[in-house]
Design a protein around this motif. Structure first.
Motif, PDB file in Angstrom:
ATOM      1  N   ARG A 195       1.849  16.616 -14.747  1.00 25.81           N
ATOM      2  CA  ARG A 195       2.559  16.706 -13.474  1.00 25.81           C
ATOM      3  C   ARG A 195       2.151  17.980 -12.740  1.00 25.81           C
ATOM      4  N   ARG A 196       1.932  17.860 -11.440  1.00 28.17           N
ATOM      5  CA  ARG A 196       1.590  18.979 -10.576  1.00 28.17           C
ATOM      6  C   ARG A 196       2.344  18.833  -9.265  1.00 28.17           C
ATOM      7  N   GLN A 197       2.670  19.961  -8.674  1.00 29.18           N
ATOM      8  CA  GLN A 197       3.232  19.974  -7.327  1.00 29.18           C
ATOM      9  C   GLN A 197       2.106  20.298  -6.350  1.00 29.18           C
ATOM     10  N   VAL A 198       2.000  19.496  -5.302  1.00 29.80           N
ATOM     11  CA  VAL A 198       1.004  19.757  -4.266  1.00 29.80           C
ATOM     12  C   VAL A 198       1.698  19.849  -2.916  1.00 29.80           C
ATOM     13  N   THR A 199       1.156  20.663  -2.053  1.00 29.74           N
ATOM     14  CA  THR A 199       1.639  20.763  -0.682  1.00 29.74           C
ATOM     15  C   THR A 199       0.514  20.328   0.249  1.00 29.74           C
ATOM     16  N   LEU A 200       0.777  19.314   1.045  1.00 28.18           N
ATOM     17  CA  LEU A 200      -0.176  18.865   2.056  1.00 28.18           C
ATOM     18  C   LEU A 200       0.285  19.408   3.399  1.00 28.18           C
ATOM     19  N   THR A 201      -0.574  20.116   4.086  1.00 30.82           N
ATOM     20  CA  THR A 201      -0.167  20.805   5.310  1.00 30.82           C
ATOM     21  C   THR A 201      -0.447  20.006   6.573  1.00 30.82           C
ATOM     22  N   ARG A 202      -1.126  18.869   6.442  1.00 25.09           N
ATOM     23  CA  ARG A 202      -1.453  18.054   7.605  1.00 25.09           C
ATOM     24  C   ARG A 202      -1.034  16.617   7.388  1.00 25.09           C
ATOM     25  N   ALA A 203      -0.554  15.967   8.441  1.00 23.84           N
ATOM     26  CA  ALA A 203      -0.375  14.522   8.388  1.00 23.84           C
ATOM     27  C   ALA A 203      -1.759  13.865   8.418  1.00 23.84           C
ATOM     28  N   PHE A 204      -1.890  12.715   7.774  1.00 26.24           N
ATOM     29  CA  PHE A 204      -3.154  11.989   7.839  1.00 26.24           C
ATOM     30  C   PHE A 204      -2.878  10.489   7.865  1.00 26.24           C
ATOM     31  N   LEU A 205      -3.834   9.740   8.378  1.00 23.61           N
ATOM     32  CA  LEU A 205      -3.733   8.289   8.492  1.00 23.61           C
ATOM     33  C   LEU A 205      -4.629   7.643   7.450  1.00 23.61           C
ATOM     34  N   VAL A 206      -4.133   6.582   6.826  1.00 23.87           N
ATOM     35  CA  VAL A 206      -4.864   5.875   5.776  1.00 23.87           C
ATOM     36  C   VAL A 206      -5.023   4.422   6.197  1.00 23.87           C
ATOM     37  N   GLN A 207      -6.221   3.877   6.057  1.00 25.21           N
ATOM     38  CA  GLN A 207      -6.400   2.460   6.374  1.00 25.21           C
ATOM     39  C   GLN A 207      -5.544   1.634   5.431  1.00 25.21           C
ATOM     40  N   ALA A 208      -4.845   0.637   5.983  1.00 27.09           N
ATOM     41  CA  ALA A 208      -3.867  -0.125   5.201  1.00 27.09           C
ATOM     42  C   ALA A 208      -4.501  -0.909   4.064  1.00 27.09           C
ATOM     43  N   VAL A 209      -5.750  -1.317   4.216  1.00 28.08           N
ATOM     44  CA  VAL A 209      -6.478  -2.003   3.140  1.00 28.08           C
ATOM     45  C   VAL A 209      -7.768  -1.238   2.857  1.00 28.08           C
ATOM     46  N   GLU A 210      -8.396  -1.570   1.739  1.00 28.02           N
ATOM     47  CA  GLU A 210      -9.694  -0.979   1.429  1.00 28.02           C
ATOM     48  C   GLU A 210     -10.711  -1.400   2.484  1.00 28.02           C
ATOM     49  N   VAL A 211     -11.749  -0.599   2.679  1.00 28.58           N
ATOM     50  CA  VAL A 211     -12.786  -0.938   3.655  1.00 28.58           C
ATOM     51  C   VAL A 211     -13.334  -2.323   3.339  1.00 28.58           C
ATOM     52  N   THR A 212     -13.361  -3.186   4.348  1.00 25.18           N
ATOM     53  CA  THR A 212     -13.751  -4.574   4.134  1.00 25.18           C
ATOM     54  C   THR A 212     -15.263  -4.754   4.246  1.00 25.18           C
ATOM     55  N   GLN A 213     -15.713  -5.914   3.779  1.00 25.17           N
ATOM     56  CA  GLN A 213     -17.136  -6.223   3.904  1.00 25.17           C
ATOM     57  C   GLN A 213     -17.554  -6.261   5.366  1.00 25.17           C
ATOM     58  N   ALA A 214     -16.695  -6.805   6.233  1.00 22.22           N
ATOM     59  CA  ALA A 214     -17.034  -6.868   7.650  1.00 22.22           C
ATOM     60  C   ALA A 214     -17.192  -5.473   8.237  1.00 22.22           C
ATOM     61  N   GLN A 215     -16.297  -4.571   7.884  1.00 18.04           N
ATOM     62  CA  GLN A 215     -16.382  -3.197   8.395  1.00 18.04           C
ATOM     63  C   GLN A 215     -17.612  -2.487   7.857  1.00 18.04           C
ATOM     64  N   TRP A 216     -17.938  -2.726   6.600  1.00 12.80           N
ATOM     65  CA  TRP A 216     -19.067  -2.049   5.969  1.00 12.80           C
ATOM     66  C   TRP A 216     -20.404  -2.523   6.537  1.00 12.80           C
ATOM     67  N   THR A 217     -20.584  -3.853   6.640  1.00 12.87           N
ATOM     68  CA  THR A 217     -21.884  -4.390   7.057  1.00 12.87           C
ATOM     69  C   THR A 217     -22.176  -4.134   8.534  1.00 12.87           C
ATOM     70  N   GLU A 218     -21.193  -3.660   9.265  1.00 16.25           N
ATOM     71  CA  GLU A 218     -21.451  -3.241  10.636  1.00 16.25           C
ATOM     72  C   GLU A 218     -22.394  -2.043  10.666  1.00 16.25           C
ATOM     73  N   PHE A 219     -22.435  -1.294   9.561  1.00 17.96           N
ATOM     74  CA  PHE A 219     -23.236  -0.067   9.519  1.00 17.96           C
ATOM     75  C   PHE A 219     -24.259  -0.041   8.389  1.00 17.96           C
ATOM     76  N   LEU A 220     -23.933  -0.649   7.239  1.00 12.81           N
ATOM     77  CA  LEU A 220     -24.791  -0.527   6.057  1.00 12.81           C
ATOM     78  C   LEU A 220     -25.030  -1.897   5.434  1.00 12.81           C
ATOM     79  N   SER A 221     -25.809  -1.951   4.365  1.00 12.61           N
ATOM     80  CA  SER A 221     -26.213  -3.211   3.745  1.00 12.61           C
ATOM     81  C   SER A 221     -25.039  -3.926   3.089  1.00 12.61           C
ATOM     82  N   PRO A 222     -25.146  -5.265   2.926  1.00 14.29           N
ATOM     83  CA  PRO A 222     -24.024  -6.055   2.400  1.00 14.29           C
ATOM     84  C   PRO A 222     -23.605  -5.665   0.989  1.00 14.29           C
TER      85      PRO A 222
END
Length: 403
Positions: A150-177
């Motif tokens: 167990r550890r205590q961590v302090t995060l000093t900034r809010a951040f946004l997380v994509q609701a799902v893992e990066v999809t194949q459609a999102q990936w192949t827009e830029f890189l190989s399948p």
């Protein structure tokens, strides 16, 4: 048709992988997860009795100038919205319930959860607030490892997380399948190295007119790209979490987001002693995660995992089919492992905006996957591999700083 495993290709892949493989994760000391190669072969990542002593020799591939200093204490007052979930059944299910104070509403009235709830899951963003959080596992958690204190961590900034893992459609827009192309455009991309994940984050930032977070080491005016990834060049992250572009989460950010204010093994409850492997009908994991006990699929390039104790011919599933955590993240446990920024350390780092070890080569990945055992899908389970490593169960989820 089931994915075949040609002997010569399988042996060649294993030799290449084992030559590069550097252990490391704590969950691995029990029964190691398996990274599957694109040709269908597989290899255990480490072994139950293999551990990493210290934090590595030499400087490895650390980034230059990793992050700014803390900009305050980030105390996150108020009551948490932790997931209620069901407790685990049977023995060994003792443990803590959902977190209460200090792990929900953050500074300045920040409220964790979806910022655009009407959007499709792949376009939806989940806010995580600055504050003080608890990571790691209690000593009585089933099959926990020594590197999960167990550890205590302090995060000093809010951040946004994509609701799902990066999809194949999102990936192949830029890189190989990806490897499991027949799974579909909404399935998570996999067979991705850490270097490629870094390049993807920058490509997506540039496409959305956001500043690229990762730079070429020694040439900080030039963004890291796919050419650098193919060469295995180490990136620099000069602004650290202060960068506003897309990036990988730190290991601390990943676990805070995955837990969504819940201190139990999963956000639905603890795992009991009878449901830690690939058992069919797992009352805790079945509603929230794809793992070796429920990840059977029927598309052509599935992988037969019965030899590893799994359910049959299996593979990843489209994102968002299981229940989300209390803040709205899907598949943060199971489906595919998710790369994090951090170099591996013998235990998770505490303190303010921790960034992992400064020495060594291996990079962490978290969350469990479709071919791994139930206990790998605990929020505290930690694994790692060299940054050039790939597997048909290894993908990513992107974040970006919100404040």
């Amino acid at each position: 048709m089931r994915r075949t495993r040609p002997v010569l290709w399988w042996m060649a892949s294993c030799l290449v992988f084992l030559a590069a493989l550097l252990l490391v994760g704590g969950c691995l000391r029990n029964e190691p997860p398996v990274l599957f190669f694109a040709d269908g072969g597989g290899v255990d990542v480490g072994s139950p009795d293999t551990g990493r002593e210290g934090e590595g020799e030499g400087e490895g591939e650390g980034a230059e100038g990793e992050g700014e200093g803390a900009e305050g204490e980030g105390e996150g007052e108020g009551e948490g919205e932790g997931a209620e979930g069901e407790g685990a059944e049977g023995e060994g299910a003792e443990g803590e319930g959902a977190e209460g104070e200090g792990e929900g509403e953050g500074e300045g009235g920040c409220v964790p959860g979806p910022v655009n709830p009407a959007a499709a899951p792949a376009d939806r963003w989940i806010r995580v607030c600055p504050g003080e959080y608890t990571i790691g596992s209690p000593e009585n958690e089933q099959l926990r490892s020594a590197d999960e204190p167990r550890r205590q961590v302090t995060l000093t900034r809010a951040f946004l997380v994509q609701a799902v893992e990066v999809t194949q459609a999102q990936w192949t827009e830029f890189l190989s399948p990806a490897g499991f192309q027949s799974c579909g455009a909404d399935c998570p991309v996999e067979d991705v190295s850490w270097f490629e994940a870094i390049a993807y984050c920058n490509a997506r930032s540039l496409a959305d007119e956001l500043p690229p977070c990762y730079r070429r080491a020694g040439r900080l005016d030039e963004p890291y790209d796919s050419t650098d990834a193919r060469q295995g060049a180490a990136p620099a992250w000069p602004e650290g979490p202060g960068c506003r572009g897309y990036r990988l989460p730190t290991e601390a950010e990943w676990e805070v987001a995955a837990r969504a204010g819940d201190l139990r093994a999963t956000y639905r409850g603890n795992l009991d002693a009878r449901h830690l492997q690939c058992e069919v009908e797992n009352p805790t994991l079945d509603p929230i995660a794809w793992f070796c006990g429920n990840a059977e699929v029927y598309y052509p390039d599935c992988v037969d995992i019965t030899g590893e104790g799994g359910i049959g011919c299996a593979g990843p599933h489209p994102g968002g089919m299981k229940a989300a955590n209390a803040w709205g993240l899907f598949d943060v446990l199971g489906n595919v492992w998710e790369w994090c920024w951090d170099q591996f350390s013998e235990s998770p780092r505490g303190g303010v905006d921790p960034l992992g070890a400064t020495l060594g080569e291996a990079r962490t990945y978290r969350g469990g996957s479709w071919n791994d055992r139930a206990y790998h899908s605990r929020a505290a389970c930690r694994s790692a591999a060299p940054p050039a490593s790939k597997g048909l169960n290894l993908g990513l989820r992107v974040v970006r700083t919100d404040s």
